[in-house]
Design a protein around this motif. Structure first.
Motif, PDB file in Angstrom:
ATOM      1  N   ALA A 199       0.820  -1.160   0.125  1.00 41.83           N
ATOM      2  CA  ALA A 199       0.192   0.046  -0.053  1.00 41.83           C
ATOM      3  C   ALA A 199       1.034   1.161   0.047  1.00 41.83           C
ATOM      4  O   ALA A 199       0.666   2.423  -0.729  1.00 41.83           O
ATOM      5  N   SER A 200       1.884   1.325   0.552  1.00 41.24           N
ATOM      6  CA  SER A 200       2.937   2.321   0.738  1.00 41.24           C
ATOM      7  C   SER A 200       3.560   2.761  -0.688  1.00 41.24           C
ATOM      8  O   SER A 200       3.539   4.132  -0.983  1.00 41.24           O
ATOM      9  N   HIS A 201       3.341   1.779  -1.480  1.00 39.95           N
ATOM     10  CA  HIS A 201       3.942   2.156  -2.954  1.00 39.95           C
ATOM     11  C   HIS A 201       2.775   2.848  -3.742  1.00 39.95           C
ATOM     12  O   HIS A 201       3.339   3.813  -4.594  1.00 39.95           O
ATOM     13  N   LEU A 202       1.416   2.845  -3.151  1.00 42.04           N
ATOM     14  CA  LEU A 202       0.289   3.722  -3.925  1.00 42.04           C
ATOM     15  C   LEU A 202       0.656   5.162  -3.706  1.00 42.04           C
ATOM     16  O   LEU A 202       0.184   5.976  -4.487  1.00 42.04           O
ATOM     17  N   TRP A 203       1.164   5.299  -2.548  1.00 43.99           N
ATOM     18  CA  TRP A 203       1.324   6.880  -2.468  1.00 43.99           C
ATOM     19  C   TRP A 203       2.736   7.366  -2.675  1.00 43.99           C
ATOM     20  O   TRP A 203       3.105   8.381  -2.122  1.00 43.99           O
ATOM     21  N   GLN A 204       3.775   6.778  -3.316  1.00 38.58           N
ATOM     22  CA  GLN A 204       4.796   6.594  -3.656  1.00 38.58           C
ATOM     23  C   GLN A 204       5.896   7.165  -2.441  1.00 38.58           C
ATOM     24  O   GLN A 204       6.545   8.042  -2.371  1.00 38.58           O
ATOM     25  N   GLN A 205       5.373   6.548  -1.182  1.00 38.21           N
ATOM     26  CA  GLN A 205       6.255   6.479  -0.224  1.00 38.21           C
ATOM     27  C   GLN A 205       6.727   5.263  -0.007  1.00 38.21           C
ATOM     28  O   GLN A 205       6.293   4.679   1.140  1.00 38.21           O
ATOM     29  N   PRO A 206       7.207   4.301  -0.562  1.00 36.58           N
ATOM     30  CA  PRO A 206       7.467   2.904  -0.341  1.00 36.58           C
ATOM     31  C   PRO A 206       8.151   2.860   0.883  1.00 36.58           C
ATOM     32  O   PRO A 206       9.488   3.445   1.185  1.00 36.58           O
ATOM     33  N   LEU A 207       7.560   1.771   1.471  1.00 29.94           N
ATOM     34  CA  LEU A 207       8.606   1.320   2.863  1.00 29.94           C
ATOM     35  C   LEU A 207       9.412   0.163   2.230  1.00 29.94           C
ATOM     36  O   LEU A 207       9.199  -0.578   1.458  1.00 29.94           O
ATOM     37  N   PRO A 208      10.612   0.135   2.863  1.00 31.07           N
ATOM     38  CA  PRO A 208      11.659  -0.741   2.302  1.00 31.07           C
ATOM     39  C   PRO A 208      11.280  -2.225   2.598  1.00 31.07           C
ATOM     40  O   PRO A 208      11.778  -3.211   1.903  1.00 31.07           O
ATOM     41  N   ALA A 209      10.678  -2.443   3.626  1.00 31.07           N
ATOM     42  CA  ALA A 209      10.531  -3.905   4.122  1.00 31.07           C
ATOM     43  C   ALA A 209       9.090  -3.940   5.024  1.00 31.07           C
ATOM     44  O   ALA A 209       9.115  -3.037   5.762  1.00 31.07           O
ATOM     45  N   ARG A 210       8.913  -5.078   5.207  1.00 26.28           N
ATOM     46  CA  ARG A 210       7.943  -5.396   6.257  1.00 26.28           C
ATOM     47  C   ARG A 210       9.002  -5.741   7.648  1.00 26.28           C
ATOM     48  O   ARG A 210       9.918  -6.117   7.551  1.00 26.28           O
TER      49      ARG A 210
END
Ligand code: UDP
Length: 270
Positions: A87-98
């Motif tokens: 989901a973080s990729h949808l806002w172009q604020q990608p989280l690096p990992a879980r």
């Protein structure tokens, strides 16, 4: 000296929040970076609470303002689930990992041995927390376990439990009493706990002690850990996951659609 301020009010060099996913703000840290940040905090004599938030907890926060405030006020918040990372990729604020709470327990115990940091385990049934400590001491030779106690106690005993942690001299505390019980305990007893870094780890002791199985890595990566848990406890978890997963998918889709329409409106036509 560690500060006694409420979680979130500490100063110190916390990393900037990097991703806002619906009602949650998450730090863009990998599990290893999280561990190093926590160790640095302990070495520096500072204090802080880490919240690990998965989809079910994120949805629970929406209807539980106290839990929402607690997570917002935590010094660090990490995304404990692949769907949140997607989901973080949808806002172009990608989280690096879980960053899963249960992985942090192992990684932190390994570093605690190297750094000579005392650890305390609070939560689960008496036999389960004892077994958890045994497993971790086997895996991490030399682990300085300052104490452990079960998580079944009434409100009148909460302060004594917290003071026992402080008196043990533990600097790192794992609380595994389920959400939001553990958050309420940490919030109410923050001043009495003494420990510098406190992490709520839900049902992790049950997994470490072998009472419950953890999903294989390919299921975790497919974002289906919840389904694996559901298969183990269908009666108890069916309603929870049905409600929280549908709510999450609905909210994420709605946000994505409104975002696309904003972008369209903002883009000048040729
Ligand atoms: N637990 C606890 N004290 C309580 C209730 C639960 O320590 O008063 C422990 C329980 O033994 C388990 C963990 O909290 O190890 C998570 O419990 P549960 O699976 O009920 O949490 P949930 O999945 O509902 O968050």
């Amino acid at each position: 000296m560690p500060s006694d301020t409420m979680p979130g009010l500490e100063t110190g060099s916390s990393p900037p929040r990097q991703a806002q996913i619906l009602n949650g703000r998450f730090d863009g840290l990998t599990a290893d970076q999280t561990v190093e940040e926590l160790i640095r905090t302990i070495r520096a004599g500072e204090r802080g609470i880490l919240s690990t938030v998965n989809v079910a907890i994120l949805m629970m926060m929406r209807s539980n303002p106290r839990l929402q405030r607690f997570v917002d006020g935590s010094r660090w918040t990490v995304a404990d689930g692949q769907p949140l990372v997607w989901a973080s990729h949808l806002w172009q604020q990608p989280l690096p990992a879980r960053v899963a709470g249960i992985d942090l327990i192992d990684k932190l115990c390994a570093r605690a041995v190297e750094e000579g940091i005392g650890v305390y385990f609070l939560g689960a049934e008496a036999g389960t927390v004892r077994a958890t400590v045994g497993v971790l001491q086997n895996r991490h030779r030399g682990l300085d376990v300052r104490g452990y106690a079960d998580g079944y106690f009434g409100p009148d005993q909460a302060e004594a439990r917290a003071r026992a942690v402080a008196e043990s001299g533990a600097r790192l505390l794992f609380v595994a009493m389920g959400v939001p019980r553990q958050e309420y305990f940490i919030e109410e007893q923050w001043k009495n706990l003494g420990a510098q870094v406190v992490i709520g780890v839900g049902g992790s002791f049950d997994v470490i002690a072998g009472l419950r199985r953890r999903a294989p890595v390919f299921i975790q990566r497919a974002g289906l850990e919840w389904a694996y848990r559901l298969a183990q406890e269908p009666r108890r978890l069916f309603r929870r996951y049905l409600v929280t997963n549908s709510q999450f998918v609905g909210l994420i889709s709605w946000s994505a659609l409104t975002q696309i329409s904003h972008i369209r409106r903002a883009t000048p036509r040729p």
